[in-house]
Design a protein around this motif. Structure first.
Motif, PDB file in Angstrom:
ATOM      1  N   VAL A   1       0.815  -1.226   0.000  1.00  0.00           N
ATOM      2  CA  VAL A   1       0.000   0.000   0.000  1.00  0.00           C
ATOM      3  C   VAL A   1       0.844   1.270   0.000  1.00  0.00           C
ATOM      4  O   VAL A   1       0.305   2.357  -0.154  1.00  0.00           O
ATOM      5  CB  VAL A   1      -0.981   0.050   1.201  1.00  0.00           C
ATOM      6  CG1 VAL A   1      -1.917  -1.149   1.176  1.00  0.00           C
ATOM      7  CG2 VAL A   1      -0.263   0.156   2.542  1.00  0.00           C
ATOM      8  N   ASP A   2       2.156   1.122   0.203  1.00  0.00           N
ATOM      9  CA  ASP A   2       2.944   2.337   0.355  1.00  0.00           C
ATOM     10  C   ASP A   2       4.268   2.289  -0.401  1.00  0.00           C
ATOM     11  O   ASP A   2       4.425   2.920  -1.448  1.00  0.00           O
ATOM     12  CB  ASP A   2       3.165   2.591   1.860  1.00  0.00           C
ATOM     13  CG  ASP A   2       3.709   3.978   2.157  1.00  0.00           C
ATOM     14  OD1 ASP A   2       3.942   4.738   1.205  1.00  0.00           O
ATOM     15  OD2 ASP A   2       3.910   4.301   3.342  1.00  0.00           O
ATOM     16  N   SER A   3       5.229   1.485   0.117  1.00  0.00           N
ATOM     17  CA  SER A   3       6.597   1.675  -0.370  1.00  0.00           C
ATOM     18  C   SER A   3       6.833   1.231  -1.815  1.00  0.00           C
ATOM     19  O   SER A   3       7.748   1.740  -2.465  1.00  0.00           O
ATOM     20  CB  SER A   3       7.593   0.977   0.559  1.00  0.00           C
ATOM     21  OG  SER A   3       7.346  -0.397   0.617  1.00  0.00           O
TER      22      SER A   3
ATOM     23  N   ALA B   1       4.762   2.786  15.429  1.00  0.00           N
ATOM     24  CA  ALA B   1       5.149   4.158  15.796  1.00  0.00           C
ATOM     25  C   ALA B   1       4.238   5.169  15.103  1.00  0.00           C
ATOM     26  O   ALA B   1       3.842   6.185  15.691  1.00  0.00           O
ATOM     27  CB  ALA B   1       6.612   4.398  15.417  1.00  0.00           C
ATOM     28  N   ILE B   2       3.852   4.863  13.858  1.00  0.00           N
ATOM     29  CA  ILE B   2       2.965   5.761  13.102  1.00  0.00           C
ATOM     30  C   ILE B   2       1.574   5.787  13.723  1.00  0.00           C
ATOM     31  O   ILE B   2       0.890   6.820  13.734  1.00  0.00           O
ATOM     32  CB  ILE B   2       2.901   5.318  11.610  1.00  0.00           C
ATOM     33  CG1 ILE B   2       4.257   5.509  10.927  1.00  0.00           C
ATOM     34  CG2 ILE B   2       1.800   6.045  10.852  1.00  0.00           C
ATOM     35  CD1 ILE B   2       5.046   6.704  11.303  1.00  0.00           C
ATOM     36  N   SER B   3       1.152   4.658  14.269  1.00  0.00           N
ATOM     37  CA  SER B   3      -0.149   4.606  14.928  1.00  0.00           C
ATOM     38  C   SER B   3      -0.184   5.611  16.089  1.00  0.00           C
ATOM     39  O   SER B   3      -1.109   6.414  16.207  1.00  0.00           O
ATOM     40  CB  SER B   3      -0.402   3.167  15.410  1.00  0.00           C
ATOM     41  OG  SER B   3      -1.603   3.095  16.129  1.00  0.00           O
TER      42      SER B   3
ATOM     43  N   GLY C   1       0.991  11.721  10.769  1.00  0.00           N
ATOM     44  CA  GLY C   1       1.381  10.816  11.853  1.00  0.00           C
ATOM     45  C   GLY C   1       2.857  10.487  11.885  1.00  0.00           C
ATOM     46  O   GLY C   1       3.346   9.829  12.803  1.00  0.00           O
ATOM     47  N   HIS C   2       3.605  10.931  10.845  1.00  0.00           N
ATOM     48  CA  HIS C   2       5.001  10.515  10.729  1.00  0.00           C
ATOM     49  C   HIS C   2       5.980  11.432  11.460  1.00  0.00           C
ATOM     50  O   HIS C   2       7.128  11.045  11.675  1.00  0.00           O
ATOM     51  CB  HIS C   2       5.400  10.390   9.256  1.00  0.00           C
ATOM     52  CG  HIS C   2       4.883   9.124   8.615  1.00  0.00           C
ATOM     53  ND1 HIS C   2       3.535   8.807   8.589  1.00  0.00           N
ATOM     54  CD2 HIS C   2       5.515   8.094   7.991  1.00  0.00           C
ATOM     55  CE1 HIS C   2       3.388   7.637   7.967  1.00  0.00           C
ATOM     56  NE2 HIS C   2       4.572   7.188   7.599  1.00  0.00           N
ATOM     57  N   THR C   3       5.554  12.658  11.827  1.00  0.00           N
ATOM     58  CA  THR C   3       6.518  13.563  12.481  1.00  0.00           C
ATOM     59  C   THR C   3       6.898  12.992  13.849  1.00  0.00           C
ATOM     60  O   THR C   3       8.075  12.754  14.125  1.00  0.00           O
ATOM     61  CB  THR C   3       5.912  14.978  12.608  1.00  0.00           C
ATOM     62  OG1 THR C   3       5.381  15.358  11.330  1.00  0.00           O
ATOM     63  CG2 THR C   3       6.950  15.991  13.046  1.00  0.00           C
TER      64      THR C   3
ATOM     65  N   ALA D   1      -1.805   0.322   9.837  1.00  0.00           N
ATOM     66  CA  ALA D   1      -1.699   1.722  10.274  1.00  0.00           C
ATOM     67  C   ALA D   1      -1.632   2.639   9.051  1.00  0.00           C
ATOM     68  O   ALA D   1      -2.281   3.695   9.014  1.00  0.00           O
ATOM     69  CB  ALA D   1      -0.465   1.906  11.166  1.00  0.00           C
ATOM     70  N   GLU D   2      -0.887   2.230   8.019  1.00  0.00           N
ATOM     71  CA  GLU D   2      -0.803   3.064   6.804  1.00  0.00           C
ATOM     72  C   GLU D   2      -2.142   3.055   6.056  1.00  0.00           C
ATOM     73  O   GLU D   2      -2.526   4.057   5.456  1.00  0.00           O
ATOM     74  CB  GLU D   2       0.322   2.576   5.876  1.00  0.00           C
ATOM     75  CG  GLU D   2       1.713   2.510   6.507  1.00  0.00           C
ATOM     76  CD  GLU D   2       2.422   3.865   6.651  1.00  0.00           C
ATOM     77  OE1 GLU D   2       1.872   4.900   6.226  1.00  0.00           O
ATOM     78  OE2 GLU D   2       3.537   3.867   7.212  1.00  0.00           O
ATOM     79  N   VAL D   3      -2.842   1.928   6.108  1.00  0.00           N
ATOM     80  CA  VAL D   3      -4.161   1.853   5.456  1.00  0.00           C
ATOM     81  C   VAL D   3      -5.103   2.878   6.098  1.00  0.00           C
ATOM     82  O   VAL D   3      -5.785   3.650   5.404  1.00  0.00           O
ATOM     83  CB  VAL D   3      -4.737   0.417   5.563  1.00  0.00           C
ATOM     84  CG1 VAL D   3      -6.180   0.375   5.068  1.00  0.00           C
ATOM     85  CG2 VAL D   3      -3.876  -0.573   4.780  1.00  0.00           C
TER      86      VAL D   3
ATOM     87  N   ILE E   1       7.872  -1.131  15.668  1.00  0.00           N
ATOM     88  CA  ILE E   1       8.176  -1.127  14.242  1.00  0.00           C
ATOM     89  C   ILE E   1       7.429   0.045  13.607  1.00  0.00           C
ATOM     90  O   ILE E   1       6.545   0.641  14.234  1.00  0.00           O
ATOM     91  CB  ILE E   1       7.877  -2.482  13.559  1.00  0.00           C
ATOM     92  CG1 ILE E   1       6.424  -2.913  13.729  1.00  0.00           C
ATOM     93  CG2 ILE E   1       8.798  -3.549  14.112  1.00  0.00           C
ATOM     94  CD1 ILE E   1       6.082  -4.203  12.964  1.00  0.00           C
ATOM     95  N   HIS E   2       7.785   0.368  12.348  1.00  0.00           N
ATOM     96  CA  HIS E   2       7.334   1.608  11.728  1.00  0.00           C
ATOM     97  C   HIS E   2       5.828   1.874  11.903  1.00  0.00           C
ATOM     98  O   HIS E   2       5.430   2.900  12.457  1.00  0.00           O
ATOM     99  CB  HIS E   2       7.719   1.613  10.248  1.00  0.00           C
ATOM    100  CG  HIS E   2       7.280   2.831   9.502  1.00  0.00           C
ATOM    101  ND1 HIS E   2       7.922   4.044   9.630  1.00  0.00           N
ATOM    102  CD2 HIS E   2       6.245   3.032   8.645  1.00  0.00           C
ATOM    103  CE1 HIS E   2       7.309   4.932   8.870  1.00  0.00           C
ATOM    104  NE2 HIS E   2       6.285   4.348   8.265  1.00  0.00           N
ATOM    105  N   GLY E   3       4.994   0.937  11.492  1.00  0.00           N
ATOM    106  CA  GLY E   3       3.545   1.161  11.533  1.00  0.00           C
ATOM    107  C   GLY E   3       3.041   1.382  12.955  1.00  0.00           C
ATOM    108  O   GLY E   3       2.082   2.135  13.175  1.00  0.00           O
TER     109      GLY E   3
HETATM  110 ZN   LIG Z   1       4.937   5.230   6.906  1.00  0.00          ZN
END
Ligand SMILES: [Zn+2]
Ligand SMILES: NC(=O)c1ccc[n+]([C@@H]2O[C@H](COP(=O)([O-])OP(=O)(O)OC[C@H]3O[C@@H](n4cnc5c(N)ncnc54)[C@H](O)[C@@H]3O)[C@@H](O)[C@H]2O)c1
Length: 363
Positions: A137-139, A271-273, A249-251, A185-187, A267-269
């Motif tokens: 969905v992202d990278s 932390a983004i949550s 949400g990424h800052t 989380a990215e979804v 993990i990334h998602g």
């Molecule tokens: Zn991300």
């Protein structure tokens, strides 16, 4: 059932092919994109073990000359050492300017293999076969490729668009649950930044969202995310303006990852949550989002099983990490905020007291 989503970038446009159980088709679909010759399939030890032989067999059946190389799994493979090893593997495989690279894996493989393709012989084509939800969905979409330096993540890289993104939803069935949730989380992020109806839909289907869940529901989710990402990238390929909305949400999320991500605490998602809950609260304070909507965002993340608090982290350290982030302006962190679910704006720098008080309200 399969879908195509197109990323419209003039003569660099490409399709995102979404389906399931298509591994036998990969060779012919790549051939239909006009690629031929020698190719190097780059996978990590997990995705290579599970899917490497099938992809190689499919490529061979379509008259390509594939070689498979496996790298260790994990972020530490996005390194200059690993990159140089891949150049050697490419030369050993006989890869020339008529050939191409295939990235078979999550975002780590995609970023590294993509950068190898961007730089080997001054740039050869590549195909993304994303196997993690985050990569689907992202990278894998949008052409950002790169590696890390000891000083920080993604500090060296290039924009290099793939020739094709090939998503086989069935590969999600082997993805660890934690990685699946991190991708969710990215979804959720896509709903918040661009599509309120999509956010409602995720809320309605939340019970059914797991790696082996209803394929039609997963397919709809992945397709909508790819459509949004494709639309944003088509409008702003190099992140001059609109593309920055993807950083909702990424800052704070990057700062949490930076301070507590190594060692696998977040993990990334994940932390983004936490970062999205923080951004939602800031949005209530300065952007007119209702508290009810901020609560809905938090409740959805909780229902999915994602963390919404990061305990035990020191504010000063997080704040410092936000200042040195690539996207900060003269030390001032930049936030993407939402006036309501589905509508965001970028480039908000906010008073120190608000940043700290909002963090404190979550501790
Ligand atoms: Zn991300
Ligand atoms: N280029 C971009 O636009 C962009 C955007 C977001 C993230 N990223 C990058 O993506 C990376 C994170 O990607 P990720 O979350 O996919 O991590 P990852 O590539 O490390 O994959 C996570 C884990 O899941 C395993 N895995 C992946 N697919 C699997 C499958 N189908 N079955 C079994 N195991 C599987 C991997 O082997 C790995 O152990 C980061 O380096 C980040 O910087 C890049």
């Amino acid at each position: 059932m399969s879908y195509n989503v197109n990323v419209e970038l003039g003569d660099r446009s490409y399709p995102i092919h979404i389906g399931s159980d298509m591994q036998s088709e990969i060779g012919s679909i790549i051939a239909a994109e006009g690629l031929s010759g020698v190719c190097l399939v780059i996978a990590d030890e997990h995705t290579g073990e599970i899917y490497g032989d099938k992809v190689v067999a499919s490529l061979r059946a379509a008259n390509f000359s594939p070689s498979l190389v496996m790298i260790p799994a994990g972020e530490s493979s996005k390194s200059s050492n690993q990159l140089v090893d891949l150049y050697s593997a490419a030369l050993t495989a006989g890869l020339d300017r008529q050939g191409f690279i295939v990235a078979l894996g999550g975002g780590v493989v995609g970023d590294l293999a993509g950068y190898a393709a961007a730089s080997f012989l001054r740039g050869i084509p590549f195909v993304q076969i994303p196997t993690s939800l985050l990569a689907m969905v992202d990278s894998s979409v949008g052409g950002k490729t790169g590696i890390n330096l000891a000083e920080g993540k993604n500090l060296v890289g290039a924009f290099h668009q793939p020739s094709l993104v090939f998503i086989d939803l069935k590969t999600l069935s082997t993805l660890p649950q934690r990685e699946f949730l991190a991708g969710m989380a990215e979804v959720v992020k896509y709903g918040i930044i661009r599509d309120r109806v999509f956010f409602d839909h995720i809320e309605a289907k939340v019970e059914e969202l797991h790696p082996t869940g209803n394929r039609a529901i997963l397919s709809d989710l992945v397709r909508r995310c790819c459509e949004i990402k494709a639309e944003v990238v088509a409008a702003d390929e190099r992140e001059g303006s609109l593309r920055a909305i993807l950083n909702f949400g990424h800052t704070l999320g990057h700062a949490i990852e930076n301070k507590a991500g190594y060692g696998g605490i977040y993990i990334h998602g994940e932390a983004i949550s936490v970062g999205m809950v923080y951004a939602a609260r800031l949005s209530v304070a300065v952007c007119g989002m209702s508290s009810k909507e901020a609560d809905r965002i938090e409740a959805l993340l909780v229902k999915l099983g994602l963390p919404v608090r990061a305990m035990g982290l020191n504010w000063i350290a997080l704040r410092e990490a936000m200042s040195v982030d690539k996207k900060a302006f003269g030390g001032a962190p930049q936030f993407v905020l939402a006036s309501s679910i589905g509508t965001v704006s970028t480039g908000h720098s906010l008073p120190e007291e608000l940043l700290e008080a909002t963090w404190a309200s979550m501790s």
